[in-house]
Enzyme design. Structure first.
Site, PDB file in Angstrom:
ATOM      1  N   ASN A  77      -4.577  19.123 -29.067  1.00  0.00           N
ATOM      2  CA  ASN A  77      -4.832  18.915 -30.736  1.00  0.00           C
ATOM      3  C   ASN A  77      -3.252  20.330 -30.547  1.00  0.00           C
ATOM      4  OD1 ASN A  77      -7.726  19.569 -30.207  1.00  0.00           O
ATOM      5  ND2 ASN A  77      -7.661  21.645 -28.854  1.00  0.00           N
ATOM      6  N   TYR A 127      -8.839  26.878 -25.865  1.00  0.00           N
ATOM      7  CA  TYR A 127      -9.377  26.340 -27.210  1.00  0.00           C
ATOM      8  C   TYR A 127      -8.268  26.676 -28.172  1.00  0.00           C
ATOM      9  CZ  TYR A 127     -11.801  23.651 -30.920  1.00  0.00           C
ATOM     10  OH  TYR A 127     -12.242  22.958 -32.166  1.00  0.00           O
TER      11      TYR A 127
END
Length: 297
Positions: A77, A127
């Protein structure tokens, strides 16, 4: 306009590819797969060469990782975004660079409140941290004039082809198996949290709007439905769509990326005003597609 799209084989990326390909303003959509370049494992030089050869007017990244270790999530990410910034700044500095962020960047939102892009971001999961870091990297590069970046904070996309890492994808698979096997119940993690579910087709339309908008005055946008429902309500609607009347049991906690957040609702006024975008599908529409995607009738 020529668009270089990463992640076109994925859940959201596939819908983005179809929306872009259908837009008369887009002349070509180049979709390199992992065999051509792996964004996680590949180097910046190779990515720069790919971008230079594609000569895009816009680059869209629909890749990313939902679960795994902190290292896995950072690589998929955050570091992928850093690589794309370097490659686009070098090989296509005038190109729009659009990345998909996440509602998890906000962290805990006061119950009943609609979170806006100007609200504080205090993610409570690895996350969310990795996505917020990526958003900040792209924002800094844009402010410095190195790239023309836009981040779309996609809330909970719903539609055909959902991964079992997502609640409704998992619920659909379990209900399908229960209906096939004659089971009288399915078991899921706690379903009390409120979520803002957005149809994946609407999310894809927002990506196209971000690609095509001219000189946006702001660079981060919520992509949501503007409505919050409990996960329990969403699963019950899915069961109704499936025509399955068994019991939905709850046991244990949800995924680490969202377990600490019991309310999420997106303010979409900025996306409406700047991108000219708003959702066109209901949750029922989206869940009908989810059920069709697992082989339901």
């Amino acid at each position: 306009m020529r668009v270089l799209l990463f992640g076109a084989s994925g859940f959201l990326g596939g819908h983005v590819r179809r929306v872009l390909a259908a837009d008369a303003r887009v002349t070509a959509v180049d979709c390199p797969g992992r065999a051509r370049h792996d964004l996680v494992d590949g180097g910046v030089d190779a990515l720069t060469d790919l971008v230079r050869a594609a000569a895009p007017d816009a680059v869209v990244n629909c890749t990313g990782r939902l679960s795994g270790t902190g290292h896995d999530l950072t690589a998929a990410n955050t570091l992928v975004t850093a690589k794309l910034v370097e490659a686009v700044a070098t090989a296509a500095p005038g190109a729009r660079l659009v990345r998909l962020g996440s509602a998890s960047e906000y962290g805990v939102v006061p119950h009943g409140a609609a979170v806006a892009e100007t609200d504080p971001c205090e993610p409570v999961s690895e996350y969310g941290v990795t996505h917020l870091a990526a958003t900040r990297l792209l924002g800094l590069a844009t402010a410095a004039g190195r790239v023309d970046g836009v981040t779309l904070r996609v809330f909970n996309p719903v539609g055909a082809g959902m991964h079992p890492d997502n609640l409704l994808g998992r619920a659909a698979a379990l209900i399908h198996a229960a209906a096939r096997d004659g089971a009288d119940h399915v078991t899921l993690a706690s379903l009390g949290a409120h979520r803002d579910f957005v149809d994946v087709r609407d999310a894809a339309a927002a990506v196209a709007a971000a690609v095509l908008v001219t000189d946006p005055r702001v660079r981060v946008f919520n992509v949501a439905s503007g409505t919050a429902v409990t996960c329990r309500e969403a699963v019950e609607v899915l069961a109704k769509v499936a025509g399955w009347s068994g019991e939905i049991r709850e046991r244990g906690l949800g995924p680490a990326r969202s377990v600490a957040v019991d309310w999420m609702l997106g303010d979409i006024s900025r996306s409406q005003a700047v991108l000219g975008w708003q959702p066109a599908h209901t949750l029922g529409d989206a869940l009908s597609d989810v059920w069709a995607g697992v082989g339901g009738n």
